[in-house]
Motif scaffolding. Structure first.
Motif, PDB file in Angstrom:
ATOM      1  N   SER A 104       0.812  -1.214   0.000  1.00 45.13           N
ATOM      2  CA  SER A 104       0.000   0.000   0.000  1.00 45.13           C
ATOM      3  C   SER A 104       0.846   1.265   0.000  1.00 45.13           C
ATOM      4  N   ASN A 105       2.145   1.144   0.290  1.00 43.52           N
ATOM      5  CA  ASN A 105       2.988   2.336   0.289  1.00 43.52           C
ATOM      6  C   ASN A 105       3.447   2.721  -1.110  1.00 43.52           C
ATOM      7  N   PHE A 106       3.244   1.849  -2.093  1.00 41.65           N
ATOM      8  CA  PHE A 106       3.661   2.172  -3.457  1.00 41.65           C
ATOM      9  C   PHE A 106       2.965   3.417  -3.993  1.00 41.65           C
ATOM     10  N   PRO A 107       1.643   3.549  -3.880  1.00 43.19           N
ATOM     11  CA  PRO A 107       1.002   4.765  -4.407  1.00 43.19           C
ATOM     12  C   PRO A 107       1.557   6.045  -3.793  1.00 43.19           C
ATOM     13  N   ALA A 108       1.823   6.015  -2.486  1.00 44.82           N
ATOM     14  CA  ALA A 108       2.353   7.216  -1.831  1.00 44.82           C
ATOM     15  C   ALA A 108       3.757   7.536  -2.340  1.00 44.82           C
ATOM     16  N   CYS A 109       4.585   6.512  -2.480  1.00 45.82           N
ATOM     17  CA  CYS A 109       5.951   6.714  -2.988  1.00 45.82           C
ATOM     18  C   CYS A 109       5.916   7.193  -4.443  1.00 45.82           C
ATOM     19  N   LEU A 110       5.058   6.588  -5.232  1.00 46.22           N
ATOM     20  CA  LEU A 110       4.952   6.967  -6.645  1.00 46.22           C
ATOM     21  C   LEU A 110       4.533   8.428  -6.791  1.00 46.22           C
ATOM     22  N   GLU A 168       8.988  -1.834 -13.457  1.00 47.38           N
ATOM     23  CA  GLU A 168      10.380  -1.549 -13.821  1.00 47.38           C
ATOM     24  C   GLU A 168      11.250  -1.073 -12.656  1.00 47.38           C
ATOM     25  N   TYR A 169      10.640  -0.566 -11.583  1.00 49.00           N
ATOM     26  CA  TYR A 169      11.441  -0.040 -10.484  1.00 49.00           C
ATOM     27  C   TYR A 169      11.039  -0.591  -9.107  1.00 49.00           C
ATOM     28  N   TRP A 170       9.758  -0.511  -8.783  1.00 51.78           N
ATOM     29  CA  TRP A 170       9.307  -0.899  -7.446  1.00 51.78           C
ATOM     30  C   TRP A 170       9.587  -2.377  -7.144  1.00 51.78           C
ATOM     31  N   ARG A 171       9.223  -3.244  -8.053  1.00 50.23           N
ATOM     32  CA  ARG A 171       9.449  -4.671  -7.823  1.00 50.23           C
ATOM     33  C   ARG A 171      10.938  -5.026  -7.798  1.00 50.23           C
ATOM     34  N   PRO A 172      11.742  -4.503  -8.730  1.00 47.81           N
ATOM     35  CA  PRO A 172      13.176  -4.835  -8.679  1.00 47.81           C
ATOM     36  C   PRO A 172      13.879  -4.412  -7.388  1.00 47.81           C
ATOM     37  N   ILE A 173      13.425  -3.309  -6.762  1.00 49.61           N
ATOM     38  CA  ILE A 173      14.079  -2.890  -5.524  1.00 49.61           C
ATOM     39  C   ILE A 173      13.386  -3.495  -4.297  1.00 49.61           C
ATOM     40  N   ARG A 174      12.454  -4.411  -4.546  1.00 46.39           N
ATOM     41  CA  ARG A 174      11.745  -5.128  -3.479  1.00 46.39           C
ATOM     42  C   ARG A 174      11.018  -4.142  -2.562  1.00 46.39           C
ATOM     43  N   ASP A 218      13.146   6.195  -5.291  1.00 42.71           N
ATOM     44  CA  ASP A 218      13.397   7.442  -6.012  1.00 42.71           C
ATOM     45  C   ASP A 218      14.814   7.487  -6.553  1.00 42.71           C
ATOM     46  N   PHE A 219      15.773   6.960  -5.800  1.00 40.22           N
ATOM     47  CA  PHE A 219      17.161   6.895  -6.272  1.00 40.22           C
ATOM     48  C   PHE A 219      17.242   5.985  -7.496  1.00 40.22           C
ATOM     49  N   ALA A 220      16.532   4.856  -7.449  1.00 38.98           N
ATOM     50  CA  ALA A 220      16.539   3.918  -8.574  1.00 38.98           C
ATOM     51  C   ALA A 220      15.935   4.545  -9.828  1.00 38.98           C
ATOM     52  N   VAL A 221      14.850   5.279  -9.644  1.00 39.54           N
ATOM     53  CA  VAL A 221      14.196   5.935 -10.782  1.00 39.54           C
ATOM     54  C   VAL A 221      15.123   6.987 -11.393  1.00 39.54           C
ATOM     55  N   ILE A 277      18.413   1.290 -11.223  1.00 41.66           N
ATOM     56  CA  ILE A 277      18.075   0.314 -10.186  1.00 41.66           C
ATOM     57  C   ILE A 277      19.309  -0.137  -9.423  1.00 41.66           C
ATOM     58  N   SER A 278      20.398  -0.400 -10.142  1.00 44.30           N
ATOM     59  CA  SER A 278      21.611  -0.869  -9.486  1.00 44.30           C
ATOM     60  C   SER A 278      22.133   0.146  -8.477  1.00 44.30           C
ATOM     61  N   ARG A 279      22.094   1.438  -8.831  1.00 44.91           N
ATOM     62  CA  ARG A 279      22.564   2.482  -7.915  1.00 44.91           C
ATOM     63  C   ARG A 279      21.724   2.498  -6.645  1.00 44.91           C
TER      64      ARG A 279
END
Length: 265
Positions: A4-10, A72-78, A92-95, A99-101
């Motif tokens: 549920s925190n994904f919408p807020a982060c996005l 592309e971002y949320w799932r890869p960074i778990r 946000d850093f990954a975006v 992702i690696s950074r």
């Protein structure tokens, strides 16, 4: 640690990415990834034609934008497995930088091997740490990375404001109080003051080196080689000073962004 925190982060990240743009000089706006190659479709909310050449960029729906960021971002960074606030800073850093950074910054803050692959060991180490400390460490790493980029002199102040905003909102998500945010802003100001002081000393030293660069050789002439070496040294010293001035300006942007959020919280 909830989906549920994904919408807020996005929402926070999209606020940093901006709306629709279609600058012909931007290679990211072309489907071929180079200026003039392919179709000019533009960029929307950070989603560029170069990365998604088959999409109608201008008319992407909110649901499509959210889906792209989640996959592309949320799932890869778990993101769903990370504590609140830590998820936002990593996401946000990954975006913004890959992702690696983002993953490596998370791992560095957690004290595990920074290989860019977030697995069970990374998650276990992250949840064992203070989320406030994790957020602080991730954003310190992020700012350090950005300061090393060649286009820092152009975008540094804007990046400083973004990092400050994301850090402050991440700290609130992690349970920090407004007082903690004010302390972070004060620490930024102190670092900015130190950088500005060092910058002034560098510029003064560089000017002094260049101004005194008249060296007589044993025959009474001018040693042009030594003169040239001193001139180069002066340029390097002064250049370092200006870099420090820019870092100070970015730190002040971080402080300002952090205080604004602290006051509003």
């Amino acid at each position: 640690m909830s989906a549920s925190n994904f919408p807020a982060c996005l929402k926070i990240t999209l606020g940093q990415e901006g709306g629709y743009s279609i600058n012909r000089a931007d290679p990211g706006n072309w489907t071929g990834g180079k200026v003039g190659k392919g179709q000019l479709k533009g960029t929307l909310n950070g989603i560029a034609a170069s990365s998604h050449p088959d999409l109608d960029i201008k008319n992407l729906s909110e649901a499509q934008v959210a889906s792209i960021y989640e996959v592309e971002y949320w799932r890869p960074i778990r993101g769903n497995d990370l504590p609140a606030g830590v998820d936002l800073s990593t996401f946000d850093f990954a975006v913004n930088s890959g992702i690696s950074r983002g993953a490596k910054a998370l791992q560095k803050a957690a004290g595990v091997t920074a290989d860019g692959r977030i697995g069970p060991a990374t998650i276990a180490a992250v949840v064992a740490k203070s989320p406030v400390a994790m957020v602080t460490a991730i954003n310190d790493t992020r700012l350090g990375f950005l300061q090393g980029l060649t286009n820092w002199k152009t975008f540094g102040k804007g990046w400083g404001a973004r990092v400050g905003t994301v850090r402050a909102k991440s700290l609130l998500m992690a349970g920090a109080t407004a007082a903690v945010l004010h302390q972070a802003a004060a620490a930024d100001e102190k670092k900015a003051d130190n950088d500005a002081k060092s910058a002034g000393a560098s510029v003064t030293a560089g000017a002094s080196t260049g101004g005194g660069a008249v060296i007589a050789n044993h025959a009474g002439g001018i040693d042009w080689i030594a003169l040239g070496a001193l001139g180069i040294a002066a340029i390097i010293i002064i250049g370092c000073g200006f870099i420090l001035y820019r870092r100070a300006a970015a730190r002040r942007e971080m402080a300002d962004a952090t205080r604004l959020i602290a006051v509003a919280s």
